[in-house]
Each structure stands twice: as C-alpha cells, then as structure tokens.
Design an enzyme around this catalytic site. Structure first.
Site, PDB file in Angstrom:
ATOM      1  N   LYS A 197       0.841  -1.203   0.000  1.00  0.00           N
ATOM      2  CA  LYS A 197       0.000   0.000   0.000  1.00  0.00           C
ATOM      3  C   LYS A 197       0.871   1.246   0.000  1.00  0.00           C
ATOM      4  O   LYS A 197       0.679   2.150  -0.794  1.00  0.00           O
ATOM      5  CB  LYS A 197      -0.939  -0.027   1.207  1.00  0.00           C
ATOM      6  CG  LYS A 197      -1.839   1.179   1.279  1.00  0.00           C
ATOM      7  CD  LYS A 197      -2.834   1.083   2.413  1.00  0.00           C
ATOM      8  CE  LYS A 197      -3.622   2.381   2.483  1.00  0.00           C
ATOM      9  NZ  LYS A 197      -4.587   2.399   3.577  1.00  0.00           N
ATOM     10  N   GLU A 203      10.572  -4.869   4.028  1.00  0.00           N
ATOM     11  CA  GLU A 203      10.609  -6.248   3.531  1.00  0.00           C
ATOM     12  C   GLU A 203      10.304  -6.297   2.036  1.00  0.00           C
ATOM     13  O   GLU A 203      10.996  -6.956   1.254  1.00  0.00           O
ATOM     14  CB  GLU A 203       9.571  -7.112   4.274  1.00  0.00           C
ATOM     15  CG  GLU A 203       9.876  -7.356   5.733  1.00  0.00           C
ATOM     16  CD  GLU A 203       9.332  -6.258   6.654  1.00  0.00           C
ATOM     17  OE1 GLU A 203       9.038  -5.135   6.169  1.00  0.00           O
ATOM     18  OE2 GLU A 203       9.224  -6.530   7.859  1.00  0.00           O
ATOM     19  N   GLY A 258      -4.795  -1.956   5.071  1.00  0.00           N
ATOM     20  CA  GLY A 258      -3.954  -3.062   4.625  1.00  0.00           C
ATOM     21  C   GLY A 258      -4.575  -4.428   4.876  1.00  0.00           C
ATOM     22  O   GLY A 258      -4.626  -5.283   3.988  1.00  0.00           O
ATOM     23  N   ARG A 259      -5.079  -4.643   6.089  1.00  0.00           N
ATOM     24  CA  ARG A 259      -5.616  -5.969   6.417  1.00  0.00           C
ATOM     25  C   ARG A 259      -6.995  -6.212   5.816  1.00  0.00           C
ATOM     26  O   ARG A 259      -7.582  -7.281   6.001  1.00  0.00           O
ATOM     27  CB  ARG A 259      -5.616  -6.176   7.939  1.00  0.00           C
ATOM     28  CG  ARG A 259      -6.220  -5.037   8.736  1.00  0.00           C
ATOM     29  CD  ARG A 259      -5.832  -5.118  10.211  1.00  0.00           C
ATOM     30  NE  ARG A 259      -6.294  -3.952  10.968  1.00  0.00           N
ATOM     31  CZ  ARG A 259      -5.608  -2.821  11.075  1.00  0.00           C
ATOM     32  NH1 ARG A 259      -4.446  -2.689  10.456  1.00  0.00           N
ATOM     33  NH2 ARG A 259      -6.078  -1.824  11.799  1.00  0.00           N
ATOM     34  N   GLU A 344      -4.336  -6.731  14.952  1.00  0.00           N
ATOM     35  CA  GLU A 344      -3.869  -5.418  14.512  1.00  0.00           C
ATOM     36  C   GLU A 344      -5.000  -4.389  14.609  1.00  0.00           C
ATOM     37  O   GLU A 344      -4.761  -3.205  14.807  1.00  0.00           O
ATOM     38  CB  GLU A 344      -3.315  -5.485  13.073  1.00  0.00           C
ATOM     39  CG  GLU A 344      -2.392  -4.328  12.750  1.00  0.00           C
ATOM     40  CD  GLU A 344      -1.599  -4.517  11.464  1.00  0.00           C
ATOM     41  OE1 GLU A 344      -0.375  -4.688  11.530  1.00  0.00           O
ATOM     42  OE2 GLU A 344      -2.206  -4.482  10.373  1.00  0.00           O
ATOM     43  N   HIS A 375      -3.496 -33.293  17.634  1.00  0.00           N
ATOM     44  CA  HIS A 375      -2.373 -34.166  18.003  1.00  0.00           C
ATOM     45  C   HIS A 375      -1.169 -33.367  18.474  1.00  0.00           C
ATOM     46  O   HIS A 375      -0.067 -33.897  18.565  1.00  0.00           O
ATOM     47  CB  HIS A 375      -2.010 -35.066  16.821  1.00  0.00           C
ATOM     48  CG  HIS A 375      -3.185 -35.887  16.392  1.00  0.00           C
ATOM     49  ND1 HIS A 375      -3.539 -37.059  17.011  1.00  0.00           N
ATOM     50  CD2 HIS A 375      -4.137 -35.659  15.447  1.00  0.00           C
ATOM     51  CE1 HIS A 375      -4.643 -37.539  16.446  1.00  0.00           C
ATOM     52  NE2 HIS A 375      -5.031 -36.701  15.503  1.00  0.00           N
ATOM     53  N   LYS A 495       9.599  -0.575  13.852  1.00  0.00           N
ATOM     54  CA  LYS A 495      10.118  -0.229  12.519  1.00  0.00           C
ATOM     55  C   LYS A 495      11.153   0.881  12.623  1.00  0.00           C
ATOM     56  O   LYS A 495      12.208   0.835  11.998  1.00  0.00           O
ATOM     57  CB  LYS A 495       8.979   0.277  11.627  1.00  0.00           C
ATOM     58  CG  LYS A 495       8.091  -0.785  11.049  1.00  0.00           C
ATOM     59  CD  LYS A 495       7.210  -0.106  10.007  1.00  0.00           C
ATOM     60  CE  LYS A 495       6.013  -0.929   9.639  1.00  0.00           C
ATOM     61  NZ  LYS A 495       5.060  -0.209   8.811  1.00  0.00           N
TER      62      LYS A 495
END
Ligand code: F6P
Length: 530
Positions: A197, A203, A258-259, A344, A375, A495
């Site tokens: 965005k 990253e 963003g999410r 978030e 399990h 950040k």
C-alpha cells in the site's frame, strides 16, 4: 470508570456473569431441549451454532443491549456512508465498497476492469516475458495485509487453481524466503507483483529490488522490467520511482486498510490463480455478507453475534485467547489472516477519546487446521488450566473428494467441540471401565466454550462470506470497546528502531543511546558474523 464499563448494560452483564459462571454447559443443555434452535443462526448457506457457548438467551439479550448502548447501528451507518471513522488517519473505511458490484464507486469498477483485462492477457498468453515466453509463474511480494489475505485465499481456493499458472508468495525479509523461490523459477517466464500500500515497507522493497536484480542478471536489459514487474499500491509515485511502468501499476484508495485490502488490486494474485470470474464470486460472497451485516436486525446479525460472543468470553468469562480451528486443509492459513485482522485492529489500550481503557480488549488469536492441532496442543484445551474460546469451522462438502476422508474430518470436528464442551466426569470414566487409579487422569472437566460455523462448500463465494463475516465482527468489537480498529500505530516503534539499528548492525555507524542489552547483542553478532 470508562464510558463502556459505566453503561447499565455492562453493569448488568457483570452481575449476570457471576451467575452464569456457576453453570456447566452440561447443565445448560440439560435444562433446555431447544438450545440448538435458540442459539444458532443461518444466513445464505452459512450456519453458526453458538449453543456450546457458556451463555443463555438472557445473556444475549443483555449483550445486544450493550451494543445498543454503544451505538453500534450509528457506527455501522458511519462506516457505510464513508465518514472518516479512522480518525487518527482521517480516513474513511471503505473496503465494503470494493465488493459492491454494480453499485461500487466508478473508480473501483474501472480498477476492476483493468485487473480483469490484465488477468485475461496473462491467461491467454498475450502477455509475454522478455524472450516472448508465456508467463508460467507469478511471485507476489508483500507482507502483512499485503500478503496474508491473498496468500490465504489462493491456498483456500486451490481446487479452482488455473492449470497453467503457479502463484507463489514471498513476504519475509530473510533472504531464505525469496532465494528458495527464485531457485525454482525461470526469469523468462516469471511475473512479479510488488504489493505494498505504502510502497515503503522494508521487507517488500528489499525483496522487490533483489527480484529485479535477479531478472536483470538474466535479461541484461532494463526494458525487461516492464514485462515482468507490476505493482498493487496506493503510492503510484513510489512504484514509478522503483521502475514500474505506470500502466503496470494497479492502484487502490487510501480508504482501503492493509488488512482489508484483499478485495482491491492486492487480490491480483487471487484473480490470476483462480480466474477473474471466480475472483468476482469472492467479491460477491463478501458483498452478500455486507448486505446482511448492514441490514439484518441485531438478533439475526451474524457478525454482531460473533462479536458479542467474543466480548462475553473476553470481558465477562475472562478468556485470554481465542482459537480458530478450520477443519479444512485448504483453510489452514485462515487463523494467520484472522490473527492480523483481529489483533492489529483491536489490539489497543487507548480508546477513541485518547483514554486508557479499564477493560480487556482483543484476546490473543491463534489456531491451526484440524485435525492436526488435535495431536499437538488440544491436550491443554481438554485438561489444562486455561479457558480458551474456540471457533470450529467445518465445510460440508470436500473440495478434494478422496474417498474415506471427509466424513472422518467432519466427525473429528464435531467430536472435539463436544468433548471440549461436555468433558467426561469421573463417574463416566468409571462406567467406561477405567481403573480407579487412573480415573483422575482420565476425567475431562469440559466447559470450554466454542462456536461452530458450517460452510456448505469451500467456493469463492463462501470464502468471501467467511472473511467478510470476521471483518464485520472485528468492526463491531471495535465499536463496543470504543477503539479505532483501523489504524496500527503500535507497529511503528519497532520499525523506527530497526531503521536506526541497521547502520550499526552493518558496522557503518554508532548509536550511543543504545540500551546495554541491544549493545551487547550487536557486539556479539559482529564478533560471530565476520
Ligand atoms: O502494504 P504495506 O504498506 O507494504 O504494509 C504492509 C503491512 O504493514 C503493516 O503496516 C504493519 O506493519 C500492515 O498494516 C500492512 O498491511
């Protein structure tokens, strides 16, 4: 006392919780034969059973009263009408407009047409790489909301995967992520989507730069970039500065968080993987849930009900964590997507009016696909000391119908939810022939609350419904907790610190203000790295 805890409904719920804590789910079921009918809802193929929650119809009435006293309807209208409810960023919250079909804003429809045309050109082979080869692999470079949603959706809809196009995802800054993908790819046939965005995320920009260098190493010509790089971003200028041709940038609006961006051009890998018509079905499913959320009364409103159950478990029964168990291998990334969506959005301790809250906000959200979790950690849920609220998600018809698999999967899902709710008493253990010396170990307290959501099948439409259901749940919880669910300032500090540490780690600078621990770690890293 905060404005929330001071409401008469909150006070009444606190008193009511004292009484409800005395009841075991066994007693609640024994006392009411109609419990399933009273405590389940359906909407267009979806079934939500919340009868295994530790609540009653009276609890729900009080919770709905709390929703009224916190003005959930007005907030719902504000979001729908495009008010800047994300007040710290002065933005509207418009992801629901992205899936409004013919009623979507003009720019949204135009952007969808561009995505459709692009998908068509890749699928038809009209779009070619720098040597004239067809594209066989798409690599989506993004992180957080620019990764989790599309990655989850591509995996969830694997049964509809386009036969001639493979879609891969790279998010991590660790070079191991990109390197392992590149080692299997042919630069002549690979298309990269740079999904960010802001187009400033460390990253993604590092991965994109490395991918571009990999391409140029093979192609030896800058012109190749235009055939192999497209972007999904709100920052067209930064995408252009990176070298992506303007006609290869698929923009989306600032009012898409963003999410919540899966529905925008960030969803391009989904459209490429499953075809644009299927992507439209995904949008249609989400729109169906939007319409339900915006119009259904409180008593039959699925997202509101999920939200209220979550508030009950968190604030009145004291659950610290909320588990998501999709009994579907294809939905195995859903817990990660919902983890970001919920934590978030509502992982906040300051309310809309800048006051510290005096109540718990979002629980820890986690989970894995069933049956695998059974399990590994289900032991703790069955006999540990922690109250954990769960959502079980089952799909009635399999997406990969191998004989002998699906009935067992469904049986396991329902069995776990029942075992968590009802447990096994010492008497029952004895009656089952358990030796007296083992009865204490082989008794199960039960009373772990859960809801079960059933999808008829895992289709693009039902996946759209499912994701939108949780998006609106998160919205409702944010309203009730009086939070801004649409900013994420909490991720900024780390950040900024990473930016300051980078030159120090590289040995190019000093940071005299560093704490002793970070300084000691850096010294050690320098010693063992070089
Ligand atoms: O799409 P962008 O701008 O690269 O941001 C990626 C992600 O980073 C975050 O800001 C969190 O660090 C998320 O909210 C966002 O989805």
């Amino acid at each position: 006392m905060s404005r929330l805890t001071a409401t008469p409904a909150w006070q009444a719920l606190a008193r009511h919780a004292g009484e409800m804590r005395q009841h075991h789910l066994r007693d609640l079921f024994a006392a009411d034969q109609q419990r399933f009918a009273e405590l389940s809802l359906q909407h267009n193929g979806l079934l939500l059973d919340f009868s295994k929650q530790r609540l009653s119809t009276a609890t729900l009435a009080l919770l709905r009263e709390l929703a009224e006293q916190t003005n959930w309807r007005q907030w719902r209208e504000r979001m729908r009408n495009g008010e800047a409810i994300n007040h710290t960023e002065q933005r509207a919250v418009g992801h629901h407009w992205l899936r409004a079909g013919v009623n979507a804003p003009e720019d949204v429809r135009a952007s969808l047409s561009r995505l459709a045309a692009f998908c068509e050109s890749v699928h038809s082979g009209e779009w070619r790489g720098y040597t004239g080869e067809r594209i066989s692999d798409v690599v989506h470079l993004g992180i957080g909301g620019s990764d989790l949603g599309p990655r989850m959706a591509v995996q969830a809809l694997a049964a509809s995967q386009h036969p001639d196009l493979r879609v891969h995802f790279v998010a991590n800054l660790d070079g191991a992520d990109l390197a392992s993908q590149l080692s299997r790819l042919d630069p002549r046939r690979t298309l990269f989507i740079v999904a960010s965005k802001t187009f400033t995320t460390l990253e993604t920009t590092v991965n994109a730069s490395t991918a571009r260098a990999w391409l140029l190493h093979a192609a030896g010509n800058e012109a190749a970039v235009a055939r192999h790089f497209v972007a999904a971003s709100s920052n067209q200028a930064a995408a252009a500065a990176f070298g992506i041709a303007p006609e290869n940038v698929f923009p989306f609006a600032e009012w898409v968080g963003g999410r919540f961006s899966l529905w925008s051009s960030i969803g391009l890998p989904v459209a490429l993987a499953i075809g644009f018509r299927n992507f439209e079905q995904l949008l249609a499913g989400a729109h169906d849930l939007d319409e339900h959320f915006f119009t259904a009364p409180a008593a039959s409103n699925l997202p509101l009900t999920l939200a209220l159950i979550g508030i009950w478990n968190r604030n009145f029964l004291g659950a610290h964590s909320h588990a998501i168990f999709p009994y579907s291998h294809s939905l195995r990334l859903l817990p990660s997507h919902l983890q970001q969506l919920e934590m978030e959005s509502n992982g906040k301790r300051v309310d809309r009016d800048r006051f510290a809250v005096d109540y718990q906000t979002n629980p820890i959200v986690w989970g894995v696909a069933g049956t695998n979790g059974q399990h590994s950690f289900f032991q703790l849920l069955h006999q540990g000391s922690e109250l954990v609220a769960s959502d079980f998600i089952a799909v009635a018809r399999p997406d990969f119908p191998l004989p002998g698999h699906h009935s067992g999967l469904l049986a396991s899902c329902l069995a776990q939810a029942a075992a968590l709710a009802f447990g096994q008493t010492a008497e029952e253990a004895r009656a089952a022939g358990i030796d007296e010396s083992l009865v204490a170990y082989r008794s199960f307290p039960g009373n772990q609350p859960s809801s079960t959501l059933i999808l008829p099948a895992l289709t693009p439409f039902s996946l759209g419904q499912l994701i939108a259901l949780y998006e609106h749940k998160v919205f409702c919880q944010g309203v009730l907790w009086h939070l801004n669910s649409f900013d994420q300032w909490g991720v900024e500090l780390g950040k900024q610190l990473a930016g300051r540490l980078l030159p120090v780690i590289r040995g190019e600078g000093v940071a005299p203000e560093l704490d002793a621990s970070t300084r000691g770690l850096i010294d050690y890293l320098r010693k063992v790295r070089y």
